[in-house]
Design an enzyme around this catalytic site. Structure first.
Site, PDB file in Angstrom:
ATOM      1  N   ASP A 114     -20.579   3.476  22.263  1.00 16.02           N
ATOM      2  CA  ASP A 114     -21.673   2.532  21.813  1.00 16.02           C
ATOM      3  C   ASP A 114     -22.983   3.311  21.853  1.00 16.02           C
ATOM      4  O   ASP A 114     -23.129   4.422  22.768  1.00 16.02           O
ATOM      5  CB  ASP A 114     -21.806   1.302  23.088  1.00 16.02           C
ATOM      6  CG  ASP A 114     -22.308   0.153  22.203  1.00 16.02           C
ATOM      7  OD1 ASP A 114     -22.896   0.391  21.126  1.00 16.02           O
ATOM      8  OD2 ASP A 114     -22.289  -0.871  22.547  1.00 16.02           O
ATOM      9  N   ASP A 134     -21.981  -6.575  14.924  1.00 17.00           N
ATOM     10  CA  ASP A 134     -21.864  -7.550  16.310  1.00 17.00           C
ATOM     11  C   ASP A 134     -21.861  -8.902  15.488  1.00 17.00           C
ATOM     12  O   ASP A 134     -21.564  -9.934  16.282  1.00 17.00           O
ATOM     13  CB  ASP A 134     -23.116  -7.556  16.863  1.00 17.00           C
ATOM     14  CG  ASP A 134     -22.918  -6.210  18.194  1.00 17.00           C
ATOM     15  OD1 ASP A 134     -21.948  -5.899  18.157  1.00 17.00           O
ATOM     16  OD2 ASP A 134     -24.089  -6.223  18.741  1.00 17.00           O
TER      17      ASP A 134
HETATM   18  C1  DGJ Z   1     -23.421  -3.581  21.518  1.00 14.47           C
HETATM   19  C2  DGJ Z   1     -22.055  -3.697  20.838  1.00 14.47           C
HETATM   20  O1  DGJ Z   1     -22.258  -3.742  19.478  1.00 14.47           O
HETATM   21  C3  DGJ Z   1     -21.274  -4.761  21.263  1.00 14.47           C
HETATM   22  O2  DGJ Z   1     -20.032  -5.051  20.807  1.00 14.47           O
HETATM   23  C4  DGJ Z   1     -21.221  -4.709  22.826  1.00 14.47           C
HETATM   24  O3  DGJ Z   1     -20.383  -3.700  22.940  1.00 14.47           O
HETATM   25  C5  DGJ Z   1     -22.559  -4.553  23.261  1.00 14.47           C
HETATM   26  N1  DGJ Z   1     -23.155  -3.465  22.844  1.00 14.47           N
HETATM   27  C6  DGJ Z   1     -22.151  -4.288  24.708  1.00 14.47           C
HETATM   28  O4  DGJ Z   1     -23.541  -3.945  25.546  1.00 14.47           O
END
Ligand code: DGJ
Length: 734
Positions: A473, A543
């Protein structure tokens, strides 16, 4: 000053060297004008059976002038690709052809390298073009070296310059836009005169704002199956710039109407001057492009095929069905909760359990929300008393593989790492650093930081050797650009060195841990580019997991990037991001067009849903090869319609899948007509509806056999009359 008798408006050519960079269906022709030694772009488009009609001889008709294959700031008054300040302070560069080399790398790949040199300085530019014959794709990049006595400053040096000279014609640009939770929305526009610049200066998020890719329709707006289209994407996970300059070109003393489109694509040059030492080589990111004479569908399929074969890691292996813990558990979990999730997921036929954020940091810096812990990559013993390896084993005993979330490029000021090394964050002296999501970006330009980041990940993977998947991430962009490691005269190198270092880390990890899959994530779909994809197996598309909005996000994303790599998860309803409730079947039917996963707490699903989820996962595994390796055909766009449809067709055209979705209710509109595509007209196909729920079917011809030619001319009717109705059809040739 020297005087040259060539006049700016002279339009005579004597082309001697012709360089033909061709694929099965496209040609990029370059030629050297002996009059001035310039390397010209003669043509880029549909395959030329013979290059001679494209080669100008003598004085050309006004409006048919040609432009440099890679122009440099010197005498011309038009925009240029390269701009450098030489060691002696001179601002101009004049590039002439020196030599070129063609290497057959294998039966499908040919690498053409062309050397251009400055007329006066010991300064050279190598243009590299790798042609992928079967995929109709060209990858190109530029490398610069010099032997001047002091550094040369590179102000701008894009990866490619392409010029289209379509007299009296028009250009139409399709590009992908959007930020967090609204990634890759399609934008289509006519390019009027003037300069259209798409630029990204996030530094870490290469695909927020806009994605570094485009489709350009020449002369007329293209459709899915008609019109000439150039599609391209920059393989770079940092700041970038794409310029489409629709101008009249060079000044000529005649009345011809000129509509030149000059396109340059590369890393952003903003605050990014590079001081190139004598003997050092600077290489740009690669630019990947393709030409289709019959619309965007072919352009997408060319890029998809290329990316599966030559870009993605293990692009020939189907991806596992994942349960990611984020939406189901967030930061709030303990071991027993995770084990319960694993139990349920295993019983549903799941394949990979991925523990997302929240598992690390300890004591004051425990990661129970975004404000602490980044940088301290040790399991939180309160939440996971038996450590990661025990979780990995628990997954294994349930027949699941195990994946882990990390965000290794970042640091929270609330962390042991930051206490020990505040100087490791990207920062400017005497300025307050801006926090974003309570975190800072680590300065990967510093070799110690690069080593730390590599080691952090390597330690997790070697201590828990059965970890099979990493969700990588990246939740913030670069601000306060500056490095405590780089000298004062190298601060503008951060953009470039950061990405190079990130790539070195990922490449090294790939060598040491070749069996660990990587998912690229950056606050959702903030790092979807071919540079990152070349070092990973898939990306998290967004997301935003609302199935309705995902249709648009995935539709746009898959213009360029392939389904096999598109992480798409089924989540709980009401949806966390939008509050919308959609049927479970609809959510599955949308996620199944990519790499299917779940992102929910399966232990709280009602038994009725459990049964459906299990059946849907089983169905997906059966059709997975067609989605993962098939060709995508977009049938009805969600833009401007209240239903949409797409298809995947296997390479041998023996299997196909049709997905259709209702996007909004319309009274009295019952059956949607779908004209299928991509099938073999000579074959006959048995059609079956799959993934339906409660025996509710949307077709009344289940099991019927229909000729491919009829399916692609007469079509079929499907009943998706109500909001969020959806259908999946499977076609088998008989
Ligand atoms: C951002 C990501 O896009 C999410 O899927 C998740 O992993 C969060 N970060 C976790 O902090």
């Amino acid at each position: 000053m020297k005087l040259n008798s060539t006049k700016v408006y002279e339009t005579a050519y004597e082309i001697d060297v012709i360089i033909d960079i061709n694929t099965r269906h496209s040609s990029l022709l370059l030629g050297v004008n002996t009059i001035n030694g310039e390397l010209l772009q003669l043509f880029f488009g549909e395959k030329c059976r013979s290059s001679s009609p494209k080669v100008p001889r003598g004085v050309v008709k006004p409006g048919s002038e040609l432009y440099a294959a890679y122009s440099a700031f010197g005498g011309a008054e038009t925009d240029v690709a390269l701009r450098a300040t030489h060691a002696d302070g001179a601002l101009s560069t004049e590039l002439v052809y020196d030599s070129h080399l063609v290497e057959e790398e294998d039966s499908n790949r040919t690498l053409t390298t062309i050397k251009l040199v400055d007329k006066h300085y010991a300064f050279s530019v190598l243009l590299s073009y790798r042609a992928f014959f079967d995929e109709n794709v060209i990858e190109c990049w530029v490398s610069i070296t010099h032997e001047e006595n002091e550094p040369v400053i590179l102000h701008q040096c894009p990866s490619v310059e392409l010029t289209f000279v379509e007299t009296s014609n028009d250009y139409f640009l399709t590009s992908l836009h959007g930020l967090w939770e609204r990634e890759n929305e399609l934008q289509e526009e006519r390019l009027y005169r003037g300069k259209k610049v798409l630029e990204n200066r996030y530094g870490t998020w290469s695909s927020f704002g806009s994605n570094p890719s485009f489709m350009l329709s020449l002369g007329q707006p293209s459709t899915e199956d008609s019109g000439p289209v150039v599609a391209g994407a920059l393989a770079w996970s940092g700041a970038w710039k794409m310029t489409f300059n629709h101008d009249a070109g060079r000044l000529f003393y005649d009345k011809a109407d000129r509509r030149r489109l000059n396109v340059t694509i590369g890393a952003s040059e903003f605050a990014a001057e590079y001081h190139l030492a004598p003997g050092e080589q600077f290489s740009t990111p690669a630019f990947i492009f393709t030409f289709s004479s019959n619309g965007r569908g072919t352009a997408s399929r060319n890029l998809h095929r290329w990316s599966r074969k030559y870009c993605l890691r293990e692009g020939g292996d189907a991806r596992p069905v994942v349960l990611n813990s984020w939406e189901g558990a967030g930061f709030d979990f303990d071991e027993s909760k995770l084990l319960l999730m694993m139990d349920q997921f295993a019983s549903m036929g799941g394949e990979m359990f991925v523990l997302d954020d929240g598992w690390f940091g300890n004591k004051n810096y425990a990661r129970n929300n975004p404000s602490a812990g980044l940088g301290d990559w040790n399991a939180n013993r309160t939440k996971i008393p038996n450590g990661l390896s025990s979780l990995v084993n628990e997954a294994k005993t349930r027949g699941l593989r195990f994946g882990i979330w990390i965000e290794p490029e970042m640091v929270n000021p609330n962390s042991l790492l930051f206490e020990a090394h505040p100087e490791w964050a990207i920062q400017q002296p005497d300025r307050e650093n801006v926090l974003y999501r309570d975190q800072l970006v680590l300065d990967l330009c510093n070799p110690k930081v690069e080593a730390f980041v590599y080691q952090s990940v390597a330690a997790i993977l070697s201590d828990n050797s059965e970890i099979a998947y990493v969700k990588w991430d990246c939740n913030r962009s670069i601000t306060n650009l500056g490095s405590t490691y780089l000298g004062f005269d190298r601060q503008t190198h951060v953009w470039y060195e950061y990405v190079k270092s990130l790539y070195r880390i990922l490449d090294r990890l790939a060598v040491t841990f070749p069996n660990v899959m990587i998912q690229m994530c950056a606050s959702g779909g903030g790092r979807i580019d071919f540079g990152a994809l070349g070092r990973s197996h898939e990306f998290w598309a967004s997301d935003n997991t609302d199935a309705l909005q995902r249709i648009y996000i995935q539709w746009g994303t898959n213009y360029i990037y392939p389904a096999i790599a598109t992480g798409a998860h089924v989540t709980h309803c009401p949806n966390k991001q939008t509050g919308r409730t959609t049927p479970l079947k609809f959510r599955f039917d949308v996620a199944m067009t990519g790499r299917l996963g779940l992102e929910l707490d399966p232990s709280v699903l009602p038994e009725r849903d459990n049964v459906y989820v299990k059946a849907a996962i089983e169905e997906y595994k059966r059709i997975r090869p067609v989605v993962a390796f098939g060709d995508l055909y977009r049938l009805v766009s969600p833009y401007g319609n209240d239903y949409c449809a797409l298809m995947y067709v296997s390479d041998d055209k023996c299997r196909a899948l049709v997905f259709a979705y209702n996007l909004g209710h319309r009274l009295q509109h019952e059956h949607e007509k779908l004209i299928l595509a991509g099938l073999d007209a000579q074959q006959r196909y048995r059609i079956s509806e799959i993934n339906y729920r409660d025996d509710k079917r949307a077709i009344d011809f289940d099991g019927e056999i229909v000729a491919g030619s009829d399916l692609m001319s007469v079509g079929i009717s499907v009943d998706v009359r109500n909001e969020f109705d959806s259908i999946v059809l499977e076609l088998h040739s008989i």
